[in-house]
Design a protein around this motif. Sequence first.
Motif, PDB file in Angstrom:
ATOM      1  N   ASN A   1       0.818  -1.218   0.000  1.00  0.00           N
ATOM      2  CA  ASN A   1       0.000   0.000   0.000  1.00  0.00           C
ATOM      3  C   ASN A   1       0.849   1.265   0.000  1.00  0.00           C
ATOM      4  O   ASN A   1       0.540   2.249  -0.693  1.00  0.00           O
TER       5      ASN A   1
ATOM      6  N   LEU B   1       2.322   1.713  -3.337  1.00  0.00           N
ATOM      7  CA  LEU B   1       1.282   2.149  -4.261  1.00  0.00           C
ATOM      8  C   LEU B   1       1.040   3.651  -4.138  1.00  0.00           C
ATOM      9  O   LEU B   1       0.908   4.367  -5.144  1.00  0.00           O
ATOM     10  N   ILE B   2       0.994   4.125  -2.897  1.00  0.00           N
ATOM     11  CA  ILE B   2       0.809   5.567  -2.679  1.00  0.00           C
ATOM     12  C   ILE B   2       1.983   6.350  -3.249  1.00  0.00           C
ATOM     13  O   ILE B   2       1.814   7.362  -3.950  1.00  0.00           O
TER      14      ILE B   2
ATOM     15  N   GLY C   1       4.156   5.380  -5.578  1.00  0.00           N
ATOM     16  CA  GLY C   1       4.188   5.263  -7.029  1.00  0.00           C
ATOM     17  C   GLY C   1       3.159   6.150  -7.699  1.00  0.00           C
ATOM     18  O   GLY C   1       3.454   6.822  -8.700  1.00  0.00           O
ATOM     19  N   THR C   2       1.947   6.167  -7.123  1.00  0.00           N
ATOM     20  CA  THR C   2       0.892   7.006  -7.695  1.00  0.00           C
ATOM     21  C   THR C   2       1.274   8.477  -7.628  1.00  0.00           C
ATOM     22  O   THR C   2       1.118   9.238  -8.600  1.00  0.00           O
ATOM     23  N   THR C   3       1.800   8.873  -6.463  1.00  0.00           N
ATOM     24  CA  THR C   3       2.220  10.262  -6.305  1.00  0.00           C
ATOM     25  C   THR C   3       3.331  10.625  -7.286  1.00  0.00           C
ATOM     26  O   THR C   3       3.328  11.703  -7.912  1.00  0.00           O
TER      27      THR C   3
ATOM     28  N   VAL D   1       4.047   9.151 -10.214  1.00  0.00           N
ATOM     29  CA  VAL D   1       3.556   9.176 -11.597  1.00  0.00           C
ATOM     30  C   VAL D   1       2.784  10.458 -11.878  1.00  0.00           C
ATOM     31  O   VAL D   1       2.971  11.112 -12.917  1.00  0.00           O
ATOM     32  N   ILE D   2       1.914  10.824 -10.940  1.00  0.00           N
ATOM     33  CA  ILE D   2       1.140  12.059 -11.123  1.00  0.00           C
ATOM     34  C   ILE D   2       2.070  13.258 -11.212  1.00  0.00           C
ATOM     35  O   ILE D   2       1.925  14.134 -12.099  1.00  0.00           O
TER      36      ILE D   2
ATOM     37  N   GLN E   1       3.446  13.151   3.319  1.00  0.00           N
ATOM     38  CA  GLN E   1       3.544  11.691   3.392  1.00  0.00           C
ATOM     39  C   GLN E   1       4.553  11.256   4.448  1.00  0.00           C
ATOM     40  O   GLN E   1       4.301  10.355   5.257  1.00  0.00           O
TER      41      GLN E   1
END
Length: 580
Positions: free
Chosen positions: A336, A339-340, A342-344, A346-347, A388
């Motif tokens: 998790n 994932l957080i 990676g998402t941050t 990529v965005i 974060q």
Amino acid sequence: MNKPLKRKPQIQLRSSLFILMISLIIVLLTDSVFYYYTKRMLTSELETKLQLIADNVAISIQHSKTGEKYVENLIGQNLRTASVAALYRLDPDIEKVTNEELTTLSSELMIDHITLMKRSGDDIIGYKSSDPKEINMSTKDWSRDWFKAFNQLLDTKTTNVKSGQALPYYWSGPLNTSSTNPSFVDKWGYYYDGRTNYIIDPFVHDTFFRDYQRETGVNAVINEMIHGYTDHGAKEITVYNPPIFLKQQKPNVIQGYVWFTDREILFGSYEMKDDRDQEYVQAVMDTNQRKQFLTTIEGETYLKMFIPLHLDFPVVIGLTADYGKVQQSIRHQQTNLLLIIGTTAVIAFLLVIVAIRFVNRNREATAESIQEVYVDNIGSLFRSMKEQRHDFNNHVATIHSLVHLKEYEELDRYTGELIGETNALNDIIQIDVPSLSAIVQAKVIQAIERKIDFHHDVVNLSRINLSAIKATDLVKMLSNLIDNAFDAAIHSAKDTDKNVNLLGRVENQLLIFEVINHGDPIPSDIITELYEPGFSTKKGTGAHAGLGLSIVKKLVAKYNGTIDVRSNENETRFAISIPV
């Protein structure tokens, strides 16, 4: 003019990628620290649980030894009674007694068998018996205590050996494997008072004693630890007999049966084996310190821990716990978190690319605007990363505090929520029923030893939750009150039975315990002094420091509870009430 404008976005792209990379490295390092710290904390929690289990098993062994010795002595006394009954039923001359008579008499006395023993040269043999296997049984090669005790009986001397139970004209050997029928573990009694020319030897199989062990002994506690309502974390509990398990002492084996006292595993089970078990048991015996290692059994990862128990004989307890749960919990958290992250990332990266493309299309007209957007996006990215990191630090700080406070169930709940689980867990430790049973059992044994009639009625405690500290303090309160009640009953001048009662219940959100004795009443003019440190109604005995009720008073006040005492000619009743 156009060349510089063309190079500016490229510089911004490289700078943005560099800043993004540094940010990701910082976040990944934070995540790694969090990962290893969490792993250490969860492992430490599991180790603490296993240590508590070992402590409970050690207490259970100590208490069970006392209880089992009491029950075994009762069986020995019953066998003596059976011997005396047989004495009056049988002819004093062994030659005039038949094996059939012994079979009938065994049935009437409700024992398994009777053997009559006599001297034969330098031996003492089983001459007549209701069990054919006992006839012509030699005893001279038995251990020194047994053969020595037989000779002392036949010489009408007081039996004086280290083991067993000695009574007038009687000796009872400890429970052990039968030499003539090793499929049984038996309890024997031997009686001789000179009126016959033989020793009367009634014996019973261990069925009753094994039932007692199974219901109240160490194995019952171990079974509750593994299969009970509360998950203590252990999958298998093994109590090793080191001299036999380590092959330092050769066990007695008869017809394929290992002697009862020479079994490798004293309590529990030993199914989850590892080739290193003997090595670690030996290391524990050598260092008297806890040892542990991770192992894989049938594709699953387990933590095996070996702990020395400080008893009056060498014992090592082995605990096997499912380490896969710790690994699974950490993996879920890591997935998790990544994932957080990676998402941050990529965005943020996409935003940077869009911004740079926009700058390239409008490099001259909107150069200043592009720079502002660039700065804003990078600032937003750093704020996001800092938030974060801040959250991660908060999570780590919260977990550290929960571990420090020993709120392990709350820790489980908190980390479960962190990885997205929706099951609500209790945030406090349930009352440990085996521990409560153990303290009551200990007081029952003390009452028996002191000839006190002790009754207890504790109900509805499964409906409440107590912290570990609160449960420990509750045991201290009850122990002091019960001990005082025992002393009052023993030293009472009344010519009545020595009775003490323990009552416990949950009522109107209050946990209430009452301890009642029927000894001498407490004078009304000293009731207010009872809770003063050093004050005691048992002056002159030299065994009382007058601190028990003072301790109880402080512990009750600690939990905003109350303590009340009522005393009259009929009874003295101490009652404590604690909010739950």
